[in-house]
Design an enzyme around this catalytic site. Structure first.
Site, PDB file in Angstrom:
ATOM      1  N   CYS A  56     -92.574 -18.862  -3.178  1.00 21.80           N
ATOM      2  CA  CYS A  56     -92.805 -19.034  -4.619  1.00 21.80           C
ATOM      3  C   CYS A  56     -93.047 -20.504  -4.967  1.00 21.80           C
ATOM      4  O   CYS A  56     -92.369 -21.400  -4.458  1.00 21.80           O
ATOM      5  CB  CYS A  56     -91.606 -18.500  -5.391  1.00 21.80           C
ATOM      6  SG  CYS A  56     -91.861 -18.529  -7.176  1.00 21.80           S
ATOM      7  N   CYS A  60     -86.756 -23.159  -8.805  1.00 24.83           N
ATOM      8  CA  CYS A  60     -85.452 -22.717  -9.325  1.00 24.83           C
ATOM      9  C   CYS A  60     -84.376 -23.021  -8.276  1.00 24.83           C
ATOM     10  O   CYS A  60     -84.455 -22.529  -7.143  1.00 24.83           O
ATOM     11  CB  CYS A  60     -85.498 -21.232  -9.655  1.00 24.83           C
ATOM     12  SG  CYS A  60     -86.951 -20.780 -10.635  1.00 24.83           S
ATOM     13  N   CYS A  63     -82.633 -20.378  -5.888  1.00 23.56           N
ATOM     14  CA  CYS A  63     -83.399 -19.236  -5.376  1.00 23.56           C
ATOM     15  C   CYS A  63     -83.804 -19.352  -3.903  1.00 23.56           C
ATOM     16  O   CYS A  63     -84.417 -20.335  -3.475  1.00 23.56           O
ATOM     17  CB  CYS A  63     -84.637 -19.020  -6.236  1.00 23.56           C
ATOM     18  SG  CYS A  63     -85.480 -17.480  -5.805  1.00 23.56           S
ATOM     19  N   CYS A 100     -86.083  -1.393  -9.945  1.00 25.60           N
ATOM     20  CA  CYS A 100     -86.610  -2.686 -10.399  1.00 25.60           C
ATOM     21  C   CYS A 100     -87.285  -3.404  -9.235  1.00 25.60           C
ATOM     22  O   CYS A 100     -86.669  -3.635  -8.195  1.00 25.60           O
ATOM     23  CB  CYS A 100     -85.478  -3.549 -10.951  1.00 25.60           C
ATOM     24  SG  CYS A 100     -86.047  -5.189 -11.451  1.00 25.60           S
ATOM     25  N   CYS A 133     -88.618  -0.865 -13.841  1.00 22.25           N
ATOM     26  CA  CYS A 133     -88.467  -2.256 -14.261  1.00 22.25           C
ATOM     27  C   CYS A 133     -89.249  -3.124 -13.285  1.00 22.25           C
ATOM     28  O   CYS A 133     -89.299  -2.824 -12.090  1.00 22.25           O
ATOM     29  CB  CYS A 133     -86.986  -2.628 -14.228  1.00 22.25           C
ATOM     30  SG  CYS A 133     -86.657  -4.357 -14.583  1.00 22.25           S
ATOM     31  N   CYS A 193     -84.945  -6.965 -20.117  1.00 23.82           N
ATOM     32  CA  CYS A 193     -83.677  -7.206 -19.437  1.00 23.82           C
ATOM     33  C   CYS A 193     -83.613  -8.718 -19.262  1.00 23.82           C
ATOM     34  O   CYS A 193     -84.441  -9.288 -18.554  1.00 23.82           O
ATOM     35  CB  CYS A 193     -83.692  -6.479 -18.092  1.00 23.82           C
ATOM     36  SG  CYS A 193     -82.328  -6.909 -16.994  1.00 23.82           S
ATOM     37  N   ARG A 265     -74.903  -5.938 -17.701  1.00 22.72           N
ATOM     38  CA  ARG A 265     -75.028  -5.591 -16.279  1.00 22.72           C
ATOM     39  C   ARG A 265     -74.248  -6.571 -15.401  1.00 22.72           C
ATOM     40  O   ARG A 265     -74.556  -7.774 -15.381  1.00 22.72           O
ATOM     41  CB  ARG A 265     -76.523  -5.617 -15.899  1.00 22.72           C
ATOM     42  CG  ARG A 265     -76.830  -5.010 -14.528  1.00 22.72           C
ATOM     43  CD  ARG A 265     -78.341  -5.005 -14.275  1.00 22.72           C
ATOM     44  NE  ARG A 265     -79.087  -4.297 -15.299  1.00 22.72           N
ATOM     45  CZ  ARG A 265     -79.272  -2.977 -15.327  1.00 22.72           C
ATOM     46  NH1 ARG A 265     -78.784  -2.232 -14.366  1.00 22.72           N
ATOM     47  NH2 ARG A 265     -79.945  -2.417 -16.319  1.00 22.72           N
TER      48      ARG A 265
HETATM   49  N1  SAM Z   1     -89.690 -14.540 -10.021  1.00 19.16           N
HETATM   50  C1  SAM Z   1     -89.157 -13.767 -11.069  1.00 19.16           C
HETATM   51  C2  SAM Z   1     -88.459 -14.599 -12.093  1.00 19.16           C
HETATM   52  O1  SAM Z   1     -88.234 -15.761 -11.880  1.00 19.16           O
HETATM   53  O2  SAM Z   1     -88.120 -14.068 -13.141  1.00 19.16           O
HETATM   54  C3  SAM Z   1     -88.261 -12.656 -10.626  1.00 19.16           C
HETATM   55  C4  SAM Z   1     -87.265 -12.800  -9.550  1.00 19.16           C
HETATM   56  S1  SAM Z   1     -85.876 -13.851  -9.857  1.00 19.16           S
HETATM   57  C5  SAM Z   1     -85.243 -13.875  -8.238  1.00 19.16           C
HETATM   58  C6  SAM Z   1     -84.768 -12.883 -10.863  1.00 19.16           C
HETATM   59  C7  SAM Z   1     -83.434 -13.462 -11.229  1.00 19.16           C
HETATM   60  O3  SAM Z   1     -82.526 -13.303 -10.156  1.00 19.16           O
HETATM   61  C8  SAM Z   1     -83.358 -14.921 -11.566  1.00 19.16           C
HETATM   62  O4  SAM Z   1     -83.789 -15.209 -12.852  1.00 19.16           O
HETATM   63  C9  SAM Z   1     -81.862 -15.184 -11.425  1.00 19.16           C
HETATM   64  O5  SAM Z   1     -81.188 -14.915 -12.632  1.00 19.16           O
HETATM   65  C10 SAM Z   1     -81.441 -14.177 -10.364  1.00 19.16           C
HETATM   66  N2  SAM Z   1     -81.118 -14.867  -9.105  1.00 19.16           N
HETATM   67  C11 SAM Z   1     -81.998 -15.328  -8.209  1.00 19.16           C
HETATM   68  N3  SAM Z   1     -81.386 -15.944  -7.171  1.00 19.16           N
HETATM   69  C12 SAM Z   1     -80.053 -15.862  -7.433  1.00 19.16           C
HETATM   70  C13 SAM Z   1     -78.890 -16.323  -6.755  1.00 19.16           C
HETATM   71  N4  SAM Z   1     -78.975 -17.014  -5.627  1.00 19.16           N
HETATM   72  N5  SAM Z   1     -77.687 -16.061  -7.300  1.00 19.16           N
HETATM   73  C14 SAM Z   1     -77.594 -15.372  -8.459  1.00 19.16           C
HETATM   74  N6  SAM Z   1     -78.658 -14.924  -9.154  1.00 19.16           N
HETATM   75  C15 SAM Z   1     -79.880 -15.169  -8.656  1.00 19.16           C
HETATM   76  C1  DTB Z   2     -81.153 -10.114 -12.118  1.00 14.34           C
HETATM   77  O1  DTB Z   2     -80.693 -10.620 -13.163  1.00 14.34           O
HETATM   78  N1  DTB Z   2     -80.552 -10.153 -10.940  1.00 14.34           N
HETATM   79  C2  DTB Z   2     -81.360  -9.498  -9.932  1.00 14.34           C
HETATM   80  C3  DTB Z   2     -82.547  -8.924 -10.764  1.00 14.34           C
HETATM   81  N2  DTB Z   2     -82.315  -9.461 -12.060  1.00 14.34           N
HETATM   82  C4  DTB Z   2     -83.936  -9.091 -10.306  1.00 14.34           C
HETATM   83  C5  DTB Z   2     -81.700 -10.373  -8.797  1.00 14.34           C
HETATM   84  C6  DTB Z   2     -80.514 -11.047  -8.155  1.00 14.34           C
HETATM   85  C7  DTB Z   2     -80.990 -11.835  -7.021  1.00 14.34           C
HETATM   86  C8  DTB Z   2     -79.886 -12.358  -6.176  1.00 14.34           C
HETATM   87  C9  DTB Z   2     -80.340 -13.206  -5.035  1.00 14.34           C
HETATM   88  C10 DTB Z   2     -81.278 -12.572  -4.070  1.00 14.34           C
HETATM   89  O2  DTB Z   2     -81.204 -11.358  -3.796  1.00 14.34           O
HETATM   90  O3  DTB Z   2     -82.100 -13.315  -3.532  1.00 14.34           O
HETATM   91 FE1  SF4 Z   3     -89.780 -17.995  -7.940  1.00 17.41          FE
HETATM   92 FE2  SF4 Z   3     -87.206 -17.514  -7.409  1.00 17.41          FE
HETATM   93 FE3  SF4 Z   3     -87.863 -18.991  -9.531  1.00 17.41          FE
HETATM   94 FE4  SF4 Z   3     -88.391 -16.338  -9.540  1.00 17.41          FE
HETATM   95  S1  SF4 Z   3     -86.372 -17.285  -9.503  1.00 17.41           S
HETATM   96  S2  SF4 Z   3     -89.757 -18.000 -10.202  1.00 17.41           S
HETATM   97  S3  SF4 Z   3     -88.843 -16.026  -7.354  1.00 17.41           S
HETATM   98  S4  SF4 Z   3     -88.240 -19.538  -7.371  1.00 17.41           S
END
Ligand code: SAM
Ligand code: DTB
Ligand code: SF4
Length: 334
Positions: A56, A60, A63, A100, A133, A193, A265
């Site tokens: 990506c 973030c 992530c 989702c 979703c 959501c 959630r």
């Molecule tokens: N790329 C899309 C976005 O940014 O909306 C969708 C995927 S993103 C991984 C969805 C959500 O997962 C993020 O906004 C964050 O709230 C959660 N998330 C991602 N990595 C996480 C982590 N290491 N621990 C907890 N929550 C996480």
């Molecule tokens: C949300 O709030 N939590 C989910 C879903 N929306 C997409 C994702 C959590 C991701 C946790 C870290 C991972 O699996 O990489």
């Molecule tokens: Fe990309 Fe992860 Fe950020 Fe979503 S949360 S925009 S997958 S870096």
């Protein structure tokens, strides 16, 4: 469903007053709001699938999928429709009623070829009778319209934290970009959501500001995920400290009082919680979880463990609804 806010949204001071109550007084209040709006003991089960993993462009800090950090994750291209449908069928057979699909993209635009592929996948999942979703990053008007038309019921797009703390965790897009996409999804008729993460080094004020911003939307989210940071080695938050269970319970309770008719959630981080800790979160008003042994890339409790927990607590899985709730009256009041 009453998601359109006509009563004044609760302000930070009021959220703080609630948050600082003695824990059992706070939970007593959130429990009363919960039982008044959700008479049946039901938990919504939503299974996640990462349909396009890693690589990506966004930075973030939490992530696993950001290309800015050296994580152990192997990037993968967009999955084939049949692979996704097989996973959705399995999730449905395990008991999930919402599916989702996440993609590690900055976003999608109306003219993108990848949007055609995602819409084809969405149509297939919708035919299974599950709530659909997706979480694909930023949307423009046309992309939102096409996703809705393909059968998406909910768009996941977290604001993640307060507007003040957001630039400390992401620099490649802005908090306002996030709000714009939430607006596009809602205008197209999808429910939203949106919630965030705790444990990124933010203050309690940041957590409550996050709820204040969501509560101030004209249409509040249908689902509010509260994620606990899952530290991913190689990311800037790879060494994040664990979050105290009572801080999580307090935030869930304040979220329940703030969003009486939304799903609250209990999201990422459940593998670190005891059964008793999760039970307390449900008692305080959480009524939805991510279900199945994997989140997007990180582990989640096994389906059979969760089904046992829900059975032991006397909960039933919530039935799916595939019509987007029509905002019809007054929403959250504190
Ligand atoms: N790329 C899309 C976005 O940014 O909306 C969708 C995927 S993103 C991984 C969805 C959500 O997962 C993020 O906004 C964050 O709230 C959660 N998330 C991602 N990595 C996480 C982590 N290491 N621990 C907890 N929550 C996480
Ligand atoms: C949300 O709030 N939590 C989910 C879903 N929306 C997409 C994702 C959590 C991701 C946790 C870290 C991972 O699996 O990489
Ligand atoms: Fe990309 Fe992860 Fe950020 Fe979503 S949360 S925009 S997958 S870096």
């Amino acid at each position: 469903m009453a998601l359109l806010r006509t009563a004044p949204a609760p302000k930070l001071d009021e959220l703080r007053r609630l948050y600082e109550l003695p824990l059992f007084e706070l939970v007593h209040q959130s429990r009363a709001v919960y039982t008044a709006h959700w008479p049946d003991p039901e938990i919504q089960l939503c299974s996640l699938l990462s349909i396009k993993t890693g690589g990506c462009s966004e930075d973030c800090s939490y992530c696993a999928q950001s290309s800015h950090y050296d994580t152990a994750l192997q990037p993968e291209r967009l999955m084939e429709k049949e692979t996704v449908l097989a996973a959705a069928r399995r999730a449905k057979a395990e008991g999930a009623t919402r599916f989702c699909m996440g993609a590690a993209w900055k976003g999608v635009k109306g003219g993108d070829a990848k949007l055609d592929a995602v819409c084809g996948i969405v149509e297939g999942v919708a035919e299974l009778g599950m709530e659909v979703c997706v979480t694909l990053g930023n949307l423009d008007t046309e992309a939102a319209r096409r996703l809705k038309e393909a059968g998406v019921t909910a768009y996941n797009h977290n604001i993640d934290t307060s507007p003040e703390f957001y630039p400390k965790i992401v620099t490649t897009h802005t908090f306002d970009d996030r709000l714009r996409t939430i607006g596009e999804a809602q205008k197209a008729g999808m429910s939203v959501c949106s919630g965030g993460i705790i444990g990124m080094g933010e203050t309690v004020t940041d957590r409550l500001r996050m709820l204040e911003v969501l509560a101030g939307l004209e249409t509040v989210p249908e689902s509010v995920p509260i994620n606990v940071i899952t530290p991913i080695p190689g990311t800037p938050l790879g060494d994040a400290e664990p979050v105290d269970i009572f801080e999580l319970v307090r935030l869930i309770a304040v979220a329940r009082i703030t969003f009486p008719v939304s799903k609250v959630r209990l999201s990422a981080g459940r593998t670190k919680l005891s059964r008793e800790g999760q039970a307390l979160c449900f008692y305080a008003g959480a009524n939805a979880i991510f279900f199945g042994s994997k989140l997007l890339t990180a582990p989640n409790p096994e389906a059979n463990e969760d089904l046992r927990l829900l059975r032991d607590l006397g909960f039933k899985p919530q039935a799916p609804y595939t019509d987007v709730p029509v905002p019809d009256s007054v929403a959250a009041t504190v």
